[in-house]
Design an enzyme around this catalytic site. Structure first.
Site, PDB file in Angstrom:
ATOM      1  N   LYS A 247      -7.560  -7.008  -8.047  1.00 56.42           N
ATOM      2  CA  LYS A 247      -7.688  -7.266  -6.618  1.00 56.42           C
ATOM      3  C   LYS A 247      -9.148  -7.433  -6.222  1.00 56.42           C
ATOM      4  CE  LYS A 247      -6.696  -7.443  -2.257  1.00 56.42           C
ATOM      5  NZ  LYS A 247      -5.580  -7.220  -1.378  1.00 56.42           N
TER       6      LYS A 247
ATOM      7  N   HIS B 127       0.859  -1.195   0.000  1.00 57.88           N
ATOM      8  CA  HIS B 127       0.000   0.000   0.000  1.00 57.88           C
ATOM      9  C   HIS B 127       0.888   1.236   0.000  1.00 57.88           C
ATOM     10  CE1 HIS B 127      -3.688  -2.267   0.877  1.00 57.88           C
ATOM     11  NE2 HIS B 127      -2.868  -3.065   1.537  1.00 57.88           N
TER      12      HIS B 127
ATOM     13  N   HIS C 192      -1.695 -12.304   1.849  1.00 59.27           N
ATOM     14  CA  HIS C 192      -1.444 -12.239   3.293  1.00 59.27           C
ATOM     15  C   HIS C 192      -2.162 -13.351   4.072  1.00 59.27           C
ATOM     16  CE1 HIS C 192      -5.199 -10.105   2.941  1.00 59.27           C
ATOM     17  NE2 HIS C 192      -4.656  -8.956   2.602  1.00 59.27           N
TER      18      HIS C 192
HETATM   19  O1  DOR Z   1      -4.225  -4.355   7.672  1.00 59.06           O
HETATM   20  C1  DOR Z   1      -4.593  -4.046   6.549  1.00 59.06           C
HETATM   21  N1  DOR Z   1      -4.419  -2.790   6.071  1.00 59.06           N
HETATM   22  N2  DOR Z   1      -5.181  -4.967   5.809  1.00 59.06           N
HETATM   23  C2  DOR Z   1      -5.731  -4.670   4.617  1.00 59.06           C
HETATM   24  O2  DOR Z   1      -6.282  -5.539   4.011  1.00 59.06           O
HETATM   25  C3  DOR Z   1      -5.731  -3.267   4.124  1.00 59.06           C
HETATM   26  C4  DOR Z   1      -4.647  -2.503   4.701  1.00 59.06           C
HETATM   27  C5  DOR Z   1      -4.801  -1.010   4.494  1.00 59.06           C
HETATM   28  O3  DOR Z   1      -5.105  -0.592   3.365  1.00 59.06           O
HETATM   29  O4  DOR Z   1      -4.589  -0.253   5.435  1.00 59.06           O
HETATM   30 ZN    ZN Z   2      -3.242  -5.051   1.848  1.00 54.59          ZN
END
Ligand code: DOR
Ligand code: ZN
Length: 347
Positions: free
Chosen positions: A100, A16, A175
């Site tokens: 996704k 991200h 994950h």
């Molecule tokens: O912990 C997470 N953060 N899991 C996710 O699936 C999304 C991600 C986020 O975009 O902050």
């Molecule tokens: Zn993620």
């Protein structure tokens, strides 16, 4: 005595980067060590069209500091309205490396995700036909399913039926956090892989909850029991080509995590490679770190392994990682394993 390990430059198969000032703050943390990354499309609004992905890639490249090289591998966010032909056209240009799938409401910025899986059948069939992989956030969102069971239930109720009804669809279980996820990959033939994060190799659910709530260890899928962490470590360090690194490094401002309703995400871009060296050494598997971080991902995606290398060095002194990365809106806490790590990346 210093010990050193040189591997092909790693890639991050789940990242991200966000946008704007946050993108600017976190991008160097990844680009410093990684050659490429699969970029998650869960912006607000999400990256749904090829044109949005082109624009986002341009913003990422514009944020890359002079002298750093990095290749963002772009993805599209699957919605019930996604047009199979648009997806195919974006893939045909070479820009899009995966699509996704977020179950609606499963995690951060997933409101536009999929609620009725029948409505994405045509898109999935088109992806199977053109060989475009599907990255899956594998958790059901049903209120009656316990959050610690949501991955295992997703495999039975959603993932397995999708795979059976869409032969040829290449799927990455993103994950994974459970023994069930590991076993599902191991028991299935070609076309199925899984990413594993750094933090899920290090923490179990006690780290989040024992001795006071630790918001910086809260992520989704949430860390599970110790037996699951051990299954993930065995899979990641095994050398099995179906398991590869996807950090899910997910920056949130400290104020948004240290809150009555804290955001999900661990920010691990800064210290992932030293932490992985520590984990793989503990497992007696340093010789498999290159497979996990640098070779298995390109193998699954049909891309070349990076030509250049990264060198990890183990020192006598514990490495001092930064506690936080600063952004104009405030700090982002860097994931801490809670113990000393002696590995560092040679600059
Ligand atoms: O912990 C997470 N953060 N899991 C996710 O699936 C999304 C991600 C986020 O975009 O902050
Ligand atoms: Zn993620």
């Amino acid at each position: 005595m210093t010990q050193s390990l040189t591997i092909a430059r790693p890639d991050d198969w789940h990242l991200h980067l966000r946008d704007g000032a946050m993108l600017q703050a976190v991008l160097p943390e990844t680009a410093r060590h990684f050659g490429r990354a699969i970029i998650m499309p869960n912006l607000v609004p999400p990256v749904i069209s090829g044109a949005q992905a082109v624009a986002y890639k341009d913003r990422i490249m514009a944020a890359l500091p002079e002298g750093m090289s990095f290749e963002p591998l772009m993805t599209l966010y699957l919605t019930e309205e996604s047009d199979p032909e648009d997806i195919a056209a974006a893939h045909a240009t070479g820009l899009i490396k995966a699509v996704k799938l977020y179950p609606a409401g499963a995690t951060t910025n997933s409101a536009s995700g999929v609620a009725n899986f029948k409505n994405v059948r045509a898109a999935l069939e088109k992806m199977a036909e053109i060989g475009l992989p599907l990255c899956v956030h594998g958790e059901v969102t049903d209120h009656d399913v316990d959050i610690f069971d949501r991955e295992a239930v997703f495999i039975d109720r959603v993932l397995d039926p999708i795979r059976k009804s869409t032969p040829g669809l290449r799927v990455i279980m993103e994950h994974i956090t459970t023994q069930d996820g590991v076993a599902y990959v191991q028991d299935n033939a070609d076309g199925l892989g899984a990413t594993i994060t750094t933090h899920h190799l290090i923490i179990n659910r006690n780290h989040i909850l024992v001795g006071g709530i630790k918001p910086h260890y809260y992520c989704l899928p949430v860390a599970k029991r110790e037996e699951h962490r051990l299954a993930l470590r065995a899979a990641a360090t095994s050398g099995d080509a179906r398991f590869f690194l996807g950090t899910d490094s997910a920056p949130h401002l400290d104020g948004d995590k240290e809150s009555a309703c804290g955001c999900a995400g661990c920010f691990t871009a800064t210290n992932t490679m030293p932490l992985l060296a520590h984990v793989f050494e503990e497992e007696g598997a340093l010789d498999h770190l290159e497979s996990f971080a640098s070779r298995n991902g390109p193998g699954f995606y049909g891309l070349p392994v990076n030509q250049d290398t990264l060198t990890l060095v183990k020192n006598q002194q514990a490495t001092a990682f930064p506690d936080k990365i600063e952004s104009p809106q405030g700090p982002v806490t860097v994931f801490s394993p809670g113990y000393d790590v002696f590995w560092t990346v040679a600059e």
